[in-house]
Design a protein around this motif. Structure first.
Motif, PDB file in Angstrom:
ATOM      1  N   UNK A 234     -50.755  31.487 -33.276  1.00 41.78           N
ATOM      2  CA  UNK A 234     -50.413  32.376 -32.175  1.00 41.78           C
ATOM      3  C   UNK A 234     -51.023  31.929 -30.864  1.00 41.78           C
ATOM      4  N   UNK A 235     -52.257  31.452 -30.902  1.00 40.55           N
ATOM      5  CA  UNK A 235     -52.911  30.951 -29.693  1.00 40.55           C
ATOM      6  C   UNK A 235     -52.199  29.711 -29.164  1.00 40.55           C
ATOM      7  N   UNK A 236     -51.735  28.856 -30.080  1.00 39.00           N
ATOM      8  CA  UNK A 236     -50.980  27.673 -29.667  1.00 39.00           C
ATOM      9  C   UNK A 236     -49.649  28.056 -29.019  1.00 39.00           C
ATOM     10  N   UNK A 237     -48.983  29.066 -29.569  1.00 39.89           N
ATOM     11  CA  UNK A 237     -47.729  29.533 -28.983  1.00 39.89           C
ATOM     12  C   UNK A 237     -47.955  30.006 -27.549  1.00 39.89           C
ATOM     13  N   UNK A 238     -49.050  30.737 -27.340  1.00 41.55           N
ATOM     14  CA  UNK A 238     -49.371  31.218 -25.996  1.00 41.55           C
ATOM     15  C   UNK A 238     -49.606  30.052 -25.050  1.00 41.55           C
ATOM     16  N   UNK A 239     -50.390  29.072 -25.492  1.00 36.26           N
ATOM     17  CA  UNK A 239     -50.697  27.915 -24.646  1.00 36.26           C
ATOM     18  C   UNK A 239     -49.430  27.138 -24.295  1.00 36.26           C
ATOM     19  N   UNK A 240     -48.549  26.929 -25.279  1.00 31.84           N
ATOM     20  CA  UNK A 240     -47.319  26.167 -25.039  1.00 31.84           C
ATOM     21  C   UNK A 240     -46.386  26.906 -24.088  1.00 31.84           C
TER      22      UNK A 240
END
Length: 473
Positions: A117-123
């Motif tokens: 989920x954190x990666x989705x936010x960053x992307x």
């Protein structure tokens, strides 16, 4: 709604398929702290495809990394976790406790969702900033070994978070809420008593029992419990009782202690008292004690400046998570396996006492900027002393699902777990946009952090020579 935020929501959902697949893949890996090599490889491959620059082996740890994208402007950190827990392997979607592989790890704290989920936010943030040529950098942190391994503390000791302006994270839960919790500081140590072996019948007077010393220490610590802060917690476990033979005076015995308190200074003071109790037990039993600190975590300093902005995005931009009748039916079956006490406790601790005993939370827990005390500990606490940090909860499980339970593992790949992950990603990403568009938020958040530190710098709670230690089954 701000047009950039609308784009953020779209960017998150455009990646929902790959995000769900990646979280499921990590769920299947279920690797213990500092052993998350397949998970790290999968995350790095995904982030490189999104155009992120990778820094591997952060703090000399093979499963710690960061991925950064963007140019100029403020530098925003987003924390990810991905380690599992020992002996929690479960069959996906099973409604009874059913190990997939006996003795193997399982994601009983939702870290496979957290990191993804954190990666989705960053992307999503990177895509929007790049499209509009907006200055700003986003850095995703792959943080190993949150479950007792102090991963972020080792990274902090190496300066990994020093250049951030603000930072965000989230955690899987059964409610959609702010994670504005000033958790407890923690210190963990092992006490190894050494005595003198002897035959317990022929020459007991010649022996000096290390096991006696451990028992004396435990009694002494129990007498301390009336005379410590009410919020403090002291836990212990017998790690080595000296063997299985009762007719031997045990020459070695080992006990582990975990000390929690509102702030690290409180934990240190309590720890020093416990060390003196151990030394007294050694003196009484004529044994010797060696003390080894194994981990330490600072308490979380909440940041209402950032939390209020994130909560506004949760309520006004993201909105409650909606579920199908089928999802509610599945969640209700899991809730039937959970005691009513667990459900009530979850409402009390995470929903501020609201009665939300529905199978799935389809609302938003109110938040007025006031932090709550949750008596747990996390290595995110050390990050919060270095840089302003805000966190939220994503509604990923049936209401009342206990952390570190088989029910949490079994629900980890279900569609409603993914929905909670997407909601948290949106909450983080839209808040990052607010920070980039309103630089004064960084100044206000930093001012709040300085006020809460009261002039005290962050001090690493780990001994300078302590190195990361792999978790064991």
């Amino acid at each position: 709604m701000n047009s950039l935020k609308q784009e953020i929501l779209t960017e998150v959902m455009q990646r929902s398929g790959s995000g769900a697949a990646l979280s499921d893949e990590i769920w299947s890996y279920a690797e213990l702290g500092y052993q998350e090599h397949r998970t790290v490889a999968a995350q790095i491959a995904w982030l490189e495809a999104e155009g992120f620059r990778i820094e591997r082996n952060v703090a000399g740890i093979s499963t710690a990394f960061w991925a950064e994208a963007g140019e100029g402007g403020p530098l925003i950190g987003i924390l990810g976790e991905f380690d599992a827990l020992a002996n929690l392997s479960q069959v996906d979607g099973a409604l009874t406790e059913q190990a997939d592989q006996d003795g193997q790890p399982g994601h009983g704290c939702g870290h496979h969702l957290l990191g993804t989920g954190s990666m989705l936010a960053a992307a999503a943030v990177h895509a929007v900033l790049k499209r509009h040529g907006i200055p700003g950098r986003v850095r995703y942190y792959g943080c190993p070994a949150e479950e007792g391994g102090s991963g972020k503390v080792f990274m902090a000791r190496d300066g990994a978070f020093d250049d951030l302006d603000v930072c965000f994270s989230w955690h899987a839960n059964s409610v959609f809420a702010m994670h504005a919790s000033d958790t407890l500081a923690i210190k963990t140590a092992v006490f190894h008593f050494r005595g003198r072996a002897s035959h317990a019948a022929v020459s007991p007077h010649l022996g000096r029992s290390a096991l006696d010393a451990v028992e004396l220490m435990n009694v002494g610590v129990n007498y301390m419990r009336e005379h410590m802060l009410p919020e403090a917690r002291v836990h212990y476990a017998m790690l080595d009782g000296g063997g299985h033979a009762a007719n031997v005076v045990q020459a070695n015995a080992v006990v582990g202690y975990t000390i929690r308190a509102p702030e690290m200074s409180d934990a240190e003071e309590l720890f020093d008292r416990i060390v003196r109790v151990a030394q007294g037990a050694a003196m009484m039993s004529e044994t010797h004690v060696e003390v080894s600190v194994k981990s330490g975590l600072s308490n979380v300093l909440t940041n209402s400046t950032l939390e209020k902005v994130m909560f506004r995005n949760i309520t006004q931009v993201v909105g409650p998570v909606q579920h199908s009748n089928e999802e509610i039916s599945v969640a209700s079956q899991y809730q039937e396996t959970i005691s009513e006490t667990d459900v009530i406790h979850a409402c009390k601790v995470f929903a501020k006492g609201e009665d939300i005993r529905t199978p799935l939370h389809q609302g938003i827990v109110p938040f007025d900027g006031t932090p709550t005390r949750v008596p747990v500990s996390t290595d995110a606490g050390d990050v919060s002393w270095i840089v302003p940090l805000a966190r939220c909860f994503g509604p990923c499980y049936a209401v009342g699902t206990p952390f570190h339970s088989w029910q949490m593992v079994a629900q980890g790949k279900l569609s409603y777990a993914h929905k909670g992950m997407f909601a948290a990603a949106k909450a983080i990403a839209t808040t990052v946009i607010d920070v980039i568009e309103t630089p004064d938020l960084i100044v206000e958040a930093r001012t709040e952090l300085d006020r809460k530190r009261r002039g005290r710098p962050w001090v690493c709670p780990l001994p300078a020579d302590l190195q990361p230690q792999m978790a064991e089954l």
